[in-house]
Design a protein around this motif. Sequence first.
Motif, PDB file in Angstrom:
ATOM      1  N   ARG A   1      35.367 124.634  67.100  1.00  0.00           N
ATOM      2  CA  ARG A   1      35.554 123.443  67.712  1.00  0.00           C
ATOM      3  C   ARG A   1      36.976 122.963  67.320  1.00  0.00           C
ATOM      4  NH1 ARG A   1      30.601 120.671  67.258  1.00  0.00           N
ATOM      5  NH2 ARG A   1      31.731 119.207  66.133  1.00  0.00           N
ATOM      6  N   ALA A   2      37.121 123.059  66.276  1.00  0.00           N
ATOM      7  CA  ALA A   2      38.562 122.492  65.598  1.00  0.00           C
ATOM      8  C   ALA A   2      39.595 123.394  65.933  1.00  0.00           C
ATOM      9  CB  ALA A   2      38.235 122.536  64.152  1.00  0.00           C
ATOM     10  N   LYS A   3      39.380 124.588  66.005  1.00  0.00           N
ATOM     11  CA  LYS A   3      40.221 125.505  66.431  1.00  0.00           C
ATOM     12  C   LYS A   3      40.913 125.366  67.892  1.00  0.00           C
ATOM     13  CE  LYS A   3      39.595 129.419  62.935  1.00  0.00           C
ATOM     14  NZ  LYS A   3      39.485 130.698  62.717  1.00  0.00           N
ATOM     15  N   ILE A   4      39.629 125.375  68.664  1.00  0.00           N
ATOM     16  CA  ILE A   4      40.015 125.106  70.109  1.00  0.00           C
ATOM     17  C   ILE A   4      40.812 123.974  70.221  1.00  0.00           C
ATOM     18  CG2 ILE A   4      38.651 124.587  72.414  1.00  0.00           C
ATOM     19  CD1 ILE A   4      36.447 126.491  71.323  1.00  0.00           C
ATOM     20  N   ALA A   5      40.344 122.628  69.689  1.00  0.00           N
ATOM     21  CA  ALA A   5      40.906 121.462  69.857  1.00  0.00           C
ATOM     22  C   ALA A   5      42.406 121.382  69.343  1.00  0.00           C
ATOM     23  CB  ALA A   5      40.211 120.369  69.208  1.00  0.00           C
TER      24      ALA A   5
END
Length: 414
Positions: free
Chosen positions: A356-360
Amino acid sequence: MFKVCHQKLLTMIIIPRFTRCTAINPLILIISPQRTPLRQWMLQRGQNTVVAESGPSQTSTVTVPNAATNRLVGRWLVGCSGLVLGAVVLGGVTRLTESGLSMVDWHLVKEMKPPRSQAEWEAEFSKYQQFPEFKIMNHDMTLTEFKFIFYMEWGHRMWGRLVGLAYILPTMYFWKKGYFNRSMKARVLGLCGFVFFQGLLGWYMVKSGLEEKPESYDIPRVSQYRLASHLGSALLLYCASLWTGLTLMLPANKLPDSKRVLQLRRFAKGTGALVLLTALSGAFVAGLDAGLVYNSFPKMGEYWIPDDLLAFSPTIKNFFENPTTVQFDHRVLAIGSLAAITGLYFFSRRMHLPRRAKIAISCLTAMAYTQVALGICTLLLYVPTPLAATHQSGSVALLTFAIWVLAELRKVAK
């Protein structure tokens, strides 16, 4: 004798099941099975406990607030932030269409009903004709044209009232249900108070454009200082609501307390602050119509640094009142934000982060390049209303992704 032996045998069978209990009377174990009380209160700081009976002999304990209620409150706050986003976009369109000074009065309830009859419209138009915008810029405006700008401003104000109700009414309901702990109560009270302050600040801004200025024959405008304050407070309300909602909805990522993770958090916070500052500088560009001063890129006219950059005295005045300096500052901040977000992207790629952090971070980077492209096109095409409104909406979208990144990288409370 037989009854005594039978009682000892039952005691030997039952007692091992209650090894955590002390001083157990075998007669109590035989005569009545173990029961739990119908009401059980857990005295925890900031929490209430309700015990609900789930069957004739079973009970279940529900703690309020809990994970389910936190998600519900989180969705509500994210929804409220969406309404604030709508108000920001609608306010930008209202300004771009020169509609913001069409309503010369402010009443909390009375103005919720727009004019209906011909006489009411003529009376409203007559009030508008007494103010500088009509006298200097719109002296040949017809009643039909006035109705358009009136409805634009009326829609913006009614949307603001909808935002207020969306904050206040659910706050009362959730408070009564016990969904807020002590910290959350302070937060929601602050958010509701900020909504009311935002409405007053909006009228304070409009008043600056209704004032007579005999020494000036320029197009009437609201004060760029008040415009920046009004937009800035809306963005702060948006960020606070979105941040609180996301932290309640999204489970925190368990990141190691390593040096690189701490550096990434600081990098992300600094980048988010730069994005917010760039958005606020856009308010000064809008307030001074500075987007129409130099409509070329990357140079400003024939120069990289215009010769009238510091034409006003004292020097500090140029950063807030000189259209050339205001546009130059916005360009520099926009390029700086793009560089910071690009650096954050490449720095994060060398680390093992949750999905999720990478997508954000990827969404933040893509939106940054899109926003810069929108800004350049808006400038080169002499600020067309649809494109300028899209560019303003893009700034809030960029801020949204920055808040999402910060929520994903937040430190887990111990």
